[in-house]
Motif scaffolding. Structure first.
Motif, PDB file in Angstrom:
ATOM      1  N   MET A   1       0.835  -1.194   0.000  1.00  0.00           N
ATOM      2  CA  MET A   1       0.000   0.000   0.000  1.00  0.00           C
ATOM      3  C   MET A   1       0.877   1.254   0.000  1.00  0.00           C
ATOM      4  O   MET A   1       1.943   1.273   0.615  1.00  0.00           O
ATOM      5  N   GLY A   2       0.390   2.289  -0.637  1.00  0.00           N
ATOM      6  CA  GLY A   2       1.154   3.513  -0.713  1.00  0.00           C
ATOM      7  C   GLY A   2       1.052   4.318   0.557  1.00  0.00           C
ATOM      8  O   GLY A   2       0.319   4.003   1.489  1.00  0.00           O
ATOM      9  N   SER A   3       1.801   5.416   0.597  1.00  0.00           N
ATOM     10  CA  SER A   3       1.779   6.253   1.785  1.00  0.00           C
ATOM     11  C   SER A   3       0.479   7.033   1.885  1.00  0.00           C
ATOM     12  O   SER A   3      -0.058   7.224   2.970  1.00  0.00           O
ATOM     13  N   ASN A   4      -0.055   7.502   0.733  1.00  0.00           N
ATOM     14  CA  ASN A   4      -1.326   8.224   0.721  1.00  0.00           C
ATOM     15  C   ASN A   4      -2.469   7.216   0.659  1.00  0.00           C
ATOM     16  O   ASN A   4      -3.129   7.051  -0.367  1.00  0.00           O
ATOM     17  N   GLN A   5      -2.697   6.518   1.758  1.00  0.00           N
ATOM     18  CA  GLN A   5      -3.671   5.427   1.763  1.00  0.00           C
ATOM     19  C   GLN A   5      -5.088   5.963   1.937  1.00  0.00           C
ATOM     20  O   GLN A   5      -5.342   6.824   2.786  1.00  0.00           O
ATOM     21  N   ASP A  47      -3.639   3.695 -10.208  1.00  0.00           N
ATOM     22  CA  ASP A  47      -3.095   2.877  -9.122  1.00  0.00           C
ATOM     23  C   ASP A  47      -3.909   3.041  -7.823  1.00  0.00           C
ATOM     24  O   ASP A  47      -3.367   3.071  -6.713  1.00  0.00           O
ATOM     25  N   SER A  50      -3.936   0.034  -5.134  1.00  0.00           N
ATOM     26  CA  SER A  50      -2.782  -0.100  -4.239  1.00  0.00           C
ATOM     27  C   SER A  50      -2.798   0.915  -3.116  1.00  0.00           C
ATOM     28  O   SER A  50      -2.031   0.789  -2.154  1.00  0.00           O
ATOM     29  N   ARG A  51      -3.676   1.929  -3.218  1.00  0.00           N
ATOM     30  CA  ARG A  51      -3.697   2.976  -2.196  1.00  0.00           C
ATOM     31  C   ARG A  51      -4.957   2.963  -1.332  1.00  0.00           C
ATOM     32  O   ARG A  51      -5.071   3.749  -0.406  1.00  0.00           O
ATOM     33  N   CYS A  52      -5.923   2.070  -1.632  1.00  0.00           N
ATOM     34  CA  CYS A  52      -7.161   2.045  -0.834  1.00  0.00           C
ATOM     35  C   CYS A  52      -7.204   0.784   0.006  1.00  0.00           C
ATOM     36  O   CYS A  52      -6.623  -0.258  -0.347  1.00  0.00           O
TER      37      CYS A  52
END
Length: 446
Positions: A1-5, A47, A50-52
């Motif tokens: 997961m990215g940092s800006n989740q 993408d 990958s962020r949610c």
């Protein structure tokens, strides 16, 4: 997961009719009290997967491509969560069932209805009061009442391992005791992917979410899938009550093996039977009883299924040639059957028209008080004449004066309260004096 989740994203680009801006406003408002909620028209772009943390597909009607299914599988492997709201109407258009089948869940194309009326007039707006499989207990080890929820325009599901059922239709809906909510959690990793499937799109709609305990159901289901650790005890397939099929008595009764009664009191049935007045099916024998299968007809049953005959209803044209040959050998004409007029034995005597009309009793006359209309509506002069004639020889002067005063009809307001004979005579004299004076004045004026 990215940092800006991102926490929860609603998909709006797969043909969903209900979104956080229309249809699911109250649901989004309820979820925003705890989590951040967004919506996206293309969940597979930029993408976003990958962020949610959680993706909601509510009534998706467009078909997913093979690449999109691959992206969702990879999303689940990386620990992503899915919430799928899918009803019987959406299963025709969407192919999400293909993805759910891989995880042990399938939404059926039937409908859940309320078999008995309670509070809601539309049967598809099913009120379920015993739908929770996981029972909560209090400190006194008593089962806590979890309340009912409204399940509108939904269908049933098939849930098998590795998925588990969470909600069922209960005992007052049809089909009975069928799963309507399934949950999947990756058994390999506690932080693996999870899928929550509910077989109704309208259950969290703005028109139904505030009814019954649907808001509480939102908190429980979303709280379960977004929990850091799952509860130790969760329901499984064995907790779902087994469905008991209802026997179609009318259909089975039409399949009973026919029995023909012959002379001598002997009854012949299908199979090889022997005995006096026995019915045999198979190799049964008995005396006035029923022998089934290999039973001896003394009340024992060998094979109950042999009682029902299913071959009687099967159409067959195998004997047509033999029947036509029999007509030619006998010399009978092969004509279509003619209609034979039935003759019915009359149980009651024949009806004849009545010579005289029937007589009915008249209704009794109304109970009214009897009045002498001649006496009530007679003129004043005649009343005086009647009083004088009736009291010619009367010795009681008081009665005579009272009768005369009543016959004159001087008015109740002018009669003094104390009706002595003297006052009555004085009252009559005053009326005569007033009458004379008015006549005199009228003559003088003229």
């Amino acid at each position: 997961m990215g940092s800006n989740q991102l926490e929860i994203i609603f998909s709006c680009g797969q043909g969903e009719k209900n979104t956080p801006d229309s249809g699911y406003r109250l649901l989004a408002k309820r979820l925003r009290q705890t989590w951040a909620v967004e919506s996206s028209k293309n969940i597979f772009a930029n993408d976003l997967l990958s962020r949610c943390r959680l993706v909601v597909f509510a009534g998706s009607q467009k078909k997913f491509t093979a690449k999109e299914f691959a992206d969702l599988r990879q999303y689940l492997k990386l620990g992503g969560y899915l919430v799928v709201l899918l009803g019987s109407d959406e299963t025709v258009e969407s192919n999400l069932n293909h993805l759910l089948e891989e995880y042990g869940m399938t939404v059926n194309s039937d409908s859940v209805i309320r078999s008995t009326f309670k509070k809601y007039f539309i049967p598809k707006e099913a009120l379920i009061t015993d739908g929770y499989l996981q029972r909560t207990t209090t400190s006194n080890n008593t089962v806590q009442n979890q309340g009912g929820f409204l399940f509108p325009y939904g269908s049933t599901m098939k849930v098998k391992s590795p998925a588990i059922p969470l909600l069922i239709t209960g005992s007052a809906c049809h089909p009975m005791q069928k799963p309507i909510c399934g949950f999947y959690a990756d058994p390999q990793s506690p932080k693996g992917g999870r899928i929550l499937t509910i077989s109704s799109v309208q259950i969290f709609h703005d028109g139904f979410i505030e009814k019954e305990e649907n808001l509480t159901l939102v908190d429980r289901l979303f709280g379960l899938i977004l929990a850091e650790k799952l509860p130790r005890v969760l329901p499984d397939e064995s907790d779902v009550p087994e469905s008991e099929p209802i026997v179609d008595i009318a259909e089975i009764a039409s399949r009973v093996t026919p029995v023909l009664e012959r002379f001598g009191g002997v009854v012949y049935g299908s199979g090889n039977s022997s005995g006096n007045g026995s019915v045999g099916s198979g190799n049964g024998s008995g005396n006035g009883l029923v022998g089934l299968g290999n039973g001896s007809g003394n009340g024992s049953v060998g094979n109950l299924k042999r009682v029902y005959e299913t071959d009687c209803d099967a159409p067959s044209m195998a004997k047509i040639a033999e029947v036509l040959q029999a007509f030619r050998e006998v010399g009978a004409e092969n004509e279509p059957l003619s209609l034979v007029a039935p003759k019915f034995d009359g149980v009651y005597p024949s009806m004849q028209p009545a010579v005289y009309p029937p007589t009915f009793d008249d209704l009794p006359r109304p109970q009214l008080e009897m009045f002498d209309f001649n006496k009530e509506f007679v003129a004043g002069r005649e009343k005086l004449n009647h009083v004088v004639l009736d009291h010619r020889n009367a010795d009681d002067l008081t009665v005579y004066i009272n009768k005369i005063t009543t016959a004159l009809s001087l008015g109740p307001q002018s009669i003094p309260p104390v009706r002595t004979e003297k006052e009555l005579l004085e009252h009559v004299a005053m009326h005569l004096l007033n009458f004379k004076s008015s006549v005199t004045l009228a003559v003088v004026r003229q």
